[in-house]
Design a protein around this motif. Structure first.
Motif, short mmCIF file in Angstrom:
data_model
loop_
_atom_site.label_atom_id
_atom_site.label_comp_id
_atom_site.label_asym_id
_atom_site.label_seq_id
_atom_site.Cartn_x
_atom_site.Cartn_y
_atom_site.Cartn_z
N LEU A 119 46.54 -90.95 -20.29
CA LEU A 119 47.60 -91.47 -21.17
C LEU A 119 48.37 -90.35 -21.84
N VAL A 120 47.67 -89.32 -22.30
CA VAL A 120 48.34 -88.19 -22.95
C VAL A 120 49.26 -87.49 -21.95
N LYS A 121 48.80 -87.30 -20.73
CA LYS A 121 49.63 -86.69 -19.68
C LYS A 121 50.88 -87.52 -19.42
N GLU A 122 50.69 -88.84 -19.33
CA GLU A 122 51.83 -89.73 -19.10
C GLU A 122 52.82 -89.65 -20.26
N MET A 123 52.30 -89.61 -21.47
CA MET A 123 53.18 -89.49 -22.64
C MET A 123 53.98 -88.20 -22.55
N GLN A 124 53.32 -87.10 -22.20
CA GLN A 124 54.00 -85.82 -22.09
C GLN A 124 55.10 -85.87 -21.04
#
Length: 143
Positions: A119-124
């Motif tokens: 999720l953090v990667k997708e947000m980035q």
């Protein structure tokens, strides 16, 4: 008690639309949707969103999908919560920091480091900052 809250919210919606002739907006419909979600009425909440929003000519917003994602997280159904991201995008609604945060907080609570990382990667990739409170939670997490 829960059914009474649901019935009350449905009655308020009926009085607004039928009694007063007021067309509900996204805020009113989200409030009723929240009642279903807090009561854990998963399918009823989704059905309400599909029918009532369309019937009233109201487009769901990011808050609508965040409410549903939170409901699925509370019901321990992360795959359904994640489905809300694609459901939002199919309606031209862009998931935001809060919507991601709801699922991130579930990941921390359930110690799901892999999903949190995804999720953090997708947000980035989308240019969405992780909320400060979620960063603190992630830093303290015991994955």
């Amino acid at each position: 008690m829960v059914e009474a809250a649901i019935e009350d919210s449905e009655e308020v919606l009926r009085r607004l639309t039928e009694g007063l002739g007021i067309a509900p907006d996204v805020g009113i419909l989200n409030a009723v949707l929240s009642v279903y979600c807090r009561a854990g009425r998963l399918r009823r909440a989704e059905k309400f969103m599909e029918i009532e929003f369309d019937q009233n000519g109201v487009s769901p917003d990011v808050r609508t999908f965040t409410i549903l994602a939170a409901m699925f997280c509370a019901a321990q159904k992360p795959s359904e919560a994640l489905r809300m991201f694609s459901a939002a995008e199919s309606r031209n609604v862009i998931p935001d920091q809060e919507m991601y945060g709801v699922v991130l907080r579930w990941c921390v609570a359930k110690k799901d480091a892999s999903l949190a990382e995804d999720l953090v990667k997708e947000m980035q990739l989308r240019g969405i900052d992780v909320a400060k409170r979620d960063i603190r939670l992630l830093e303290k997490a015991q994955f």
